[in-house]
Design an enzyme around this catalytic site. Structure first.
Site, PDB file in Angstrom:
ATOM      1  N   LYS A 108       0.853  -1.192   0.000  1.00  0.00           N
ATOM      2  CA  LYS A 108       0.000   0.000   0.000  1.00  0.00           C
ATOM      3  C   LYS A 108       0.891   1.244   0.000  1.00  0.00           C
ATOM      4  O   LYS A 108       1.847   1.333   0.771  1.00  0.00           O
ATOM      5  CB  LYS A 108      -0.868  -0.040   1.263  1.00  0.00           C
ATOM      6  N   HIS A 110      -0.219   4.425   0.444  1.00  0.00           N
ATOM      7  CA  HIS A 110      -0.802   5.548   1.166  1.00  0.00           C
ATOM      8  C   HIS A 110      -1.148   5.095   2.578  1.00  0.00           C
ATOM      9  O   HIS A 110      -1.005   3.919   2.905  1.00  0.00           O
ATOM     10  CB  HIS A 110      -2.065   6.063   0.438  1.00  0.00           C
TER      11      HIS A 110
END
Length: 226
Positions: A108, A110
């Site tokens: 991921k 973010h």
């Protein structure tokens, strides 16, 4: 190799549960190795709260009985994620409240970022998965765990198929479980093994389910390892 030896009550109870849940099926199924297996175990079919909760009870009982020491649980994506979470809940219910974590298939970029979710991966890690076909998923998990600075210590699985692994399409003289234990150095505990399934079928020889015993036995004699 035939069914025999002392009976494992927990394993027999688990095999019956898997059969009744439709997770353990009989017929003709093609395995990842390209073999035609007379049985198929699909842990994804422990697909409601009651089944998953009972499955976690089997895992927790086997893990605690094994005496394996560990500091946290790790669930490899994807099937291992609900398994690790459910087992962590059951262990906490039994008085062993331990952290758990799992990985994403894609990192991921973010929020908190990274590929790991859950508790910090530390200490001796117990990997929770359903079955092992070649040990590939375990090797991937070891890499993730070691990159986090922890140590992969053991693996808990639902069913040990006790059959030869394959290497570049060729049969190996060892199973995936033996490979993980003897070559990767991890302890392995399984709720049940193929030998337990054979015992179950043999004891139900008068029932329709027992009719599958000769095919499963022949498969074990052809591809089986201890």
């Amino acid at each position: 190799m035939v069914a025999g030896g002392s009976q494992d009550p927990l394993a027999q109870e688990f095999v019956q549960f898997a059969v009744e849940s439709g997770v353990l099926r009989f017929g003709e199924f093609k395995t990842k190795a390209g073999r035609l297996s007379p049985y198929f175990f699909n842990a994804g079919l422990f697909d409601d709260g009651a089944k998953l909760g009972r499955l976690a009870q089997f895992y927790a009982k086997r893990i605690l009985a094994s005496g394996i020491g560990f500091d946290m649980l790790f669930g490899p994506a994807y099937k291992g994620i609900p398994l690790a979470a459910a087992v962590a809940i059951e262990l906490a219910r039994l008085g062993r409240n331990l952290p758990y974590a799992y990985n994403r298939k894609e990192a991921k970029d973010h929020g908190e970022g990274g590929s790991l979710v859950g508790a910090p991966v530390r200490g001796r890690v117990l990997i929770v998965d359903d079955v092992m076909s070649a040990g590939t998923a375990v090797r991937e998990s070891i890499g993730i765990i070691e990159a986090a600075g922890a140590r992969a210590h053991a693996v808990a699985i639902a069913l040990d198929r006790q059959e030869m692994a394959t290497d570049n399409g060729e049969d190996s003289p060892y199973s995936a479980v033996q490979y993980v234990r003897d070559r990767l150095g991890l302890e392995v505990c399984a709720i049940a093994r193929l030998s337990d399934l054979l015992q179950y079928l043999q004891q139900h020889s008068g029932d329709a389910i027992g009719a599958h015993y000769p095919q499963v036995l022949a498969y074990r004699q052809r591809y089986g390892v201890e």
